[in-house]
Design a protein around this motif. Structure first.
Motif, PDB file in Angstrom:
ATOM      1  N   ILE A   1       0.839  -1.195   0.000  1.00 16.60           N
ATOM      2  CA  ILE A   1       0.000   0.000   0.000  1.00 16.60           C
ATOM      3  C   ILE A   1       0.875   1.246   0.000  1.00 16.60           C
ATOM      4  N   SER A   2       0.481   2.241  -0.778  1.00 14.37           N
ATOM      5  CA  SER A   2       1.261   3.471  -0.883  1.00 14.37           C
ATOM      6  C   SER A   2       0.973   4.391   0.292  1.00 14.37           C
ATOM      7  N   GLY A   3       1.864   5.353   0.519  1.00 12.23           N
ATOM      8  CA  GLY A   3       1.695   6.301   1.618  1.00 12.23           C
ATOM      9  C   GLY A   3       0.392   7.072   1.548  1.00 12.23           C
ATOM     10  N   PRO A   4       0.058   7.690   0.412  1.00 12.94           N
ATOM     11  CA  PRO A   4      -1.206   8.432   0.315  1.00 12.94           C
ATOM     12  C   PRO A   4      -2.429   7.539   0.539  1.00 12.94           C
TER      13      PRO A   4
ATOM     14  N   ILE B   1      -2.120  -1.244  -7.555  1.00 12.64           N
ATOM     15  CA  ILE B   1      -1.528   0.082  -7.764  1.00 12.64           C
ATOM     16  C   ILE B   1      -1.157   0.780  -6.460  1.00 12.64           C
ATOM     17  N   GLY B   2      -1.181   0.044  -5.354  1.00  8.83           N
ATOM     18  CA  GLY B   2      -0.854   0.654  -4.069  1.00  8.83           C
ATOM     19  C   GLY B   2      -2.049   0.956  -3.205  1.00  8.83           C
ATOM     20  N   GLY B   3      -3.230   0.508  -3.600  1.00  8.70           N
ATOM     21  CA  GLY B   3      -4.419   0.647  -2.778  1.00  8.70           C
ATOM     22  C   GLY B   3      -4.648  -0.610  -1.959  1.00  8.70           C
ATOM     23  N   PRO B   4      -5.711  -0.666  -1.183  1.00  8.05           N
ATOM     24  CA  PRO B   4      -5.989  -1.852  -0.371  1.00  8.05           C
ATOM     25  C   PRO B   4      -6.611  -2.977  -1.186  1.00  8.05           C
ATOM     26  N   VAL B   5      -6.519  -4.175  -0.653  1.00  7.96           N
ATOM     27  CA  VAL B   5      -7.199  -5.327  -1.246  1.00  7.96           C
ATOM     28  C   VAL B   5      -8.698  -5.204  -0.974  1.00  7.96           C
TER      29      VAL B   5
ATOM     30  N   PHE C   1      -8.256   3.790  -2.507  1.00 10.07           N
ATOM     31  CA  PHE C   1      -8.078   3.413  -3.909  1.00 10.07           C
ATOM     32  C   PHE C   1      -7.861   4.663  -4.761  1.00 10.07           C
ATOM     33  N   ALA C   2      -8.703   5.658  -4.554  1.00 15.32           N
ATOM     34  CA  ALA C   2      -8.577   6.896  -5.327  1.00 15.32           C
ATOM     35  C   ALA C   2      -7.255   7.598  -5.044  1.00 15.32           C
ATOM     36  N   ALA C   3      -6.829   7.591  -3.784  1.00 19.80           N
ATOM     37  CA  ALA C   3      -5.555   8.224  -3.429  1.00 19.80           C
ATOM     38  C   ALA C   3      -4.390   7.501  -4.091  1.00 19.80           C
ATOM     39  N   ALA C   4      -4.458   6.165  -4.119  1.00 13.65           N
ATOM     40  CA  ALA C   4      -3.409   5.374  -4.765  1.00 13.65           C
ATOM     41  C   ALA C   4      -3.372   5.649  -6.261  1.00 13.65           C
TER      42      ALA C   4
END
Length: 406
Positions: free
Chosen positions: A13-16, A208-212, A251-254
């Motif tokens: 998961i990405s920071g944002p 893409i770095g969002g949650p599952v 998801f949107a932030a990622a």
């Protein structure tokens, strides 16, 4: 810390995204409720919808939130098939590439078994690229019976990018909707829904770095779709169910983060991939790169994907030996009841079952750094030698068993 080379399966998961997730998890409210907390949650969802739409090159009204890529694929393929057949009972054929992810492959197979669909598996070339001539022949020979076409944007195993513009151009001439599973492509290469000519496109958060557990179907505003699940009528009456506000916000932030840094990050990851490919070729000359060679066609392969077949060994054996050495990779193949099966993607590309069994996928992502590649290359020769030795021993054992049974 292990060297993680399986970003195609899921990426950290990405920071944002993490910040957005934590922030929303600390609050409550059903976005369908009319009180203050509900309206606040609804505002978060709608802002996320606009953010994701901008990242995917779509209109906010075209974003249908789902639980992930698999649900989005099922909703698109089943929904389009049912809607098209209801409008014209003669439309029972589904044209689908032979290298699709199981989420599409198994869905069309289910429609064939239970709903009377006729599935046409479109061939690919030796790099895994869809043969547009085969698609054209199927359309020219009977477009009036085609319900839809579904072709993934980029392959999850060998990283090959498909000619989506060519697919949609051919289908548009016959008024046939096209769906694309863009789960691997979105956030990795430029993807624009509005300019693609697609009727529907599936994307997923955890790639893409969002949650599952969160994804979306991009669905054209004029496209008719029969729902797969029924209930409260959320999401344009296409996908019912209470929306997961926190995961949607993350998801949107990622997506915003990934697309906002796409050019620079893709170039960085592609350089790591090229170093990995060169390292494998230098240390294990017998290994064969599968999929489009980025040295020949840089845009024809995902920047983070390197897929090889290693002769003389089972992919699972190499995976476990690399895992013991602190490197996490993937065979990219299916496994049922503990029995490994060769990849349908590699078989469709013309490889033999024996060759396909030696597959190994190495995928890089936003947390990958040069030392990851260095550690992997250092661990590979010994792991391959041991896996090959085990494969040869197994082969000799099978020969002896067969000889005894004669």
């Amino acid at each position: 810390m292990p060297v993680y080379l399986d970003h195609a399966a899921t990426t950290p998961i990405s920071g944002p995204a993490l910040a957005a997730l934590i922030h929303e998890l600390s609050r409550s409210g059903n976005p369908s409720s009319l009180h203050g907390s509900g309206r606040r949650a609804r505002a978060v969802v709608e802002q996320a919808r606009e953010t994701l739409a901008a990242a995917a090159g779509a209109h906010p009204s075209e974003v249908i939130f789902t639980s992930g890529g698999t649900e989005a694929d099922n909703l698109a393929v089943k929904g389009l098939f049912w809607a098209r057949r209801a409008a014209d009972p003669a439309r029972t054929r589904i044209l689908v590439s032979s290298v699709e992810h199981a989420a599409v492959q198994d869905t069309v197979a289910w429609l064939e078994k239970h709903e009377g669909a006729e599935v046409v598996w479109l061939p690919v070339d030796g790099d895994g690229v869809l043969r547009l001539d085969a698609l054209k022949a199927e359309l020219d020979g009977g477009a009036e019976s085609v319900a839809l076409v579904t072709v993934m944007w980029a392959n999850n195993e060998v990283g090959t990018v498909q000619p989506i513009a060519g697919v949609t151009a051919l289908a548009a001439g016959h008024g046939i909707p096209v769906h694309s599973d863009a789960v691997q492509a979105f956030g990795s290469i430029p993807v624009g829904f509005d300019s693609s000519g697609l009727a529907a496109m599936s994307v997923s958060g955890h790639k893409i770095g969002g949650p599952v557990g969160v994804g979306a179907l991009l669905l054209g505003r004029a496209v008719k779709l029969v729902p797969v699940q029924h209930g409260g009528g959320q999401e344009r009456d296409v996908r019912s169910g209470t929306l997961d506000t926190a995961s949607i916000a993350a998801f949107a932030a990622a997506a915003q983060d990934a697309v906002g840094h796409l050019a620079a990050e893709s170039a960085r990851i592609a350089a790591l991939r090229d170093a990995l490919i060169a390292g494998v070729r230098a240390t294990v000359p017998d290994a064969v790169l599968r999929g489009t060679d980025p040295g020949r066609n840089p845009a024809g392969r995902l920047p983070g994907n390197a897929h090889f077949t290693f002769p003389g060994c089972e992919g699972d054996s190499l995976l476990f030996l690399l895992d013991m050495a602190g490197v996490e990779s993937s065979t990219g193949s299916a496994c049922t009841a503990g029995v490994p099966r060769p990849s349908h993607v590699l078989l469709a590309m013309g490889l033999s079952e024996e060759t396909a069994r030696g597959a190994q996928r190495f995928s890089l992502g936003h947390t990958s750094v040069p030392v990851d590649v260095e550690k992997f290359i250092a661990a590979l020769p010994d792991a391959y030698a041991r896996a090959r030795q085990a494969g040869m021993a197994s082969h000799m054992s099978n020969i002896q068993t067969a000889s005894t049974q004669r």
